[in-house]
Design a protein around this motif. Structure first.
Motif, PDB file in Angstrom:
ATOM      1  N   ASP A   1       0.833  -1.204   0.000  1.00  0.00           N
ATOM      2  CA  ASP A   1       0.000   0.000   0.000  1.00  0.00           C
ATOM      3  C   ASP A   1       0.870   1.259   0.000  1.00  0.00           C
ATOM      4  O   ASP A   1       0.598   2.222  -0.712  1.00  0.00           O
ATOM      5  N   ARG A   2       1.953   1.248   0.776  1.00  0.00           N
ATOM      6  CA  ARG A   2       2.860   2.401   0.843  1.00  0.00           C
ATOM      7  C   ARG A   2       3.519   2.672  -0.504  1.00  0.00           C
ATOM      8  O   ARG A   2       3.623   3.816  -0.945  1.00  0.00           O
ATOM      9  N   VAL A   3       3.976   1.623  -1.166  1.00  0.00           N
ATOM     10  CA  VAL A   3       4.638   1.784  -2.464  1.00  0.00           C
ATOM     11  C   VAL A   3       3.658   2.334  -3.498  1.00  0.00           C
ATOM     12  O   VAL A   3       3.983   3.265  -4.251  1.00  0.00           O
ATOM     13  N   ILE A   4       2.442   1.791  -3.515  1.00  0.00           N
ATOM     14  CA  ILE A   4       1.427   2.276  -4.459  1.00  0.00           C
ATOM     15  C   ILE A   4       1.091   3.736  -4.176  1.00  0.00           C
ATOM     16  O   ILE A   4       1.019   4.560  -5.097  1.00  0.00           O
ATOM     17  N   ARG A   5       0.894   4.087  -2.900  1.00  0.00           N
ATOM     18  CA  ARG A   5       0.606   5.473  -2.527  1.00  0.00           C
ATOM     19  C   ARG A   5       1.744   6.400  -2.944  1.00  0.00           C
ATOM     20  O   ARG A   5       1.501   7.500  -3.437  1.00  0.00           O
ATOM     21  N   LEU A   6       2.969   5.971  -2.734  1.00  0.00           N
ATOM     22  CA  LEU A   6       4.121   6.801  -3.075  1.00  0.00           C
ATOM     23  C   LEU A   6       4.206   7.041  -4.584  1.00  0.00           C
ATOM     24  O   LEU A   6       4.378   8.181  -5.031  1.00  0.00           O
ATOM     25  N   ILE A   7       4.046   5.989  -5.373  1.00  0.00           N
ATOM     26  CA  ILE A   7       4.127   6.125  -6.831  1.00  0.00           C
ATOM     27  C   ILE A   7       2.997   7.008  -7.361  1.00  0.00           C
ATOM     28  O   ILE A   7       3.230   7.953  -8.130  1.00  0.00           O
ATOM     29  N   VAL A   8       1.764   6.728  -6.932  1.00  0.00           N
ATOM     30  CA  VAL A   8       0.624   7.527  -7.392  1.00  0.00           C
ATOM     31  C   VAL A   8       0.760   8.976  -6.923  1.00  0.00           C
ATOM     32  O   VAL A   8       0.479   9.916  -7.668  1.00  0.00           O
TER      33      VAL A   8
END
Length: 84
Positions: free
Chosen positions: A23-30
């Motif tokens: 979830d953190r990686v997806i949030r960071l990229i988006v």
């Protein structure tokens, strides 16, 4: 009439991690994409300041929640993406 002040305990105000690694990686990229696109692209969709500034604000919120491992909305909804 007396006004009562409520006292909050530590467990009621603590920011327990509720955002997992994926979830953190997806949030960071988006979040990065939403901050960078309105600044560096010339697409007509970003010509509307409401959309451009809205995207930047949402992107910053996603980046901050990713960095803190805490999402207030998840807390309100009682959700967590952390592995237990």
């Amino acid at each position: 009439m007396e006004a009562k002040l409520s006292t909050l305990t530590h467990s009621e105000v603590s920011m327990t991690a509720n955002v997992g690694n994926i979830d953190r990686v997806i949030r960071l990229i988006v979040g990065i994409v939403l901050v960078v696109l309105p600044i560096f692209t010339t697409s007509t969709i970003w010509a509307n300041p409401v959309i451009a500034y809205g995207a930047v604000i949402i992107g910053l919120v996603l980046i901050v929640t990713s960095a803190l491992k805490f999402c207030p909305l998840y807390r309100i909804l009682g959700m967590s993406t952390c592995q237990r």
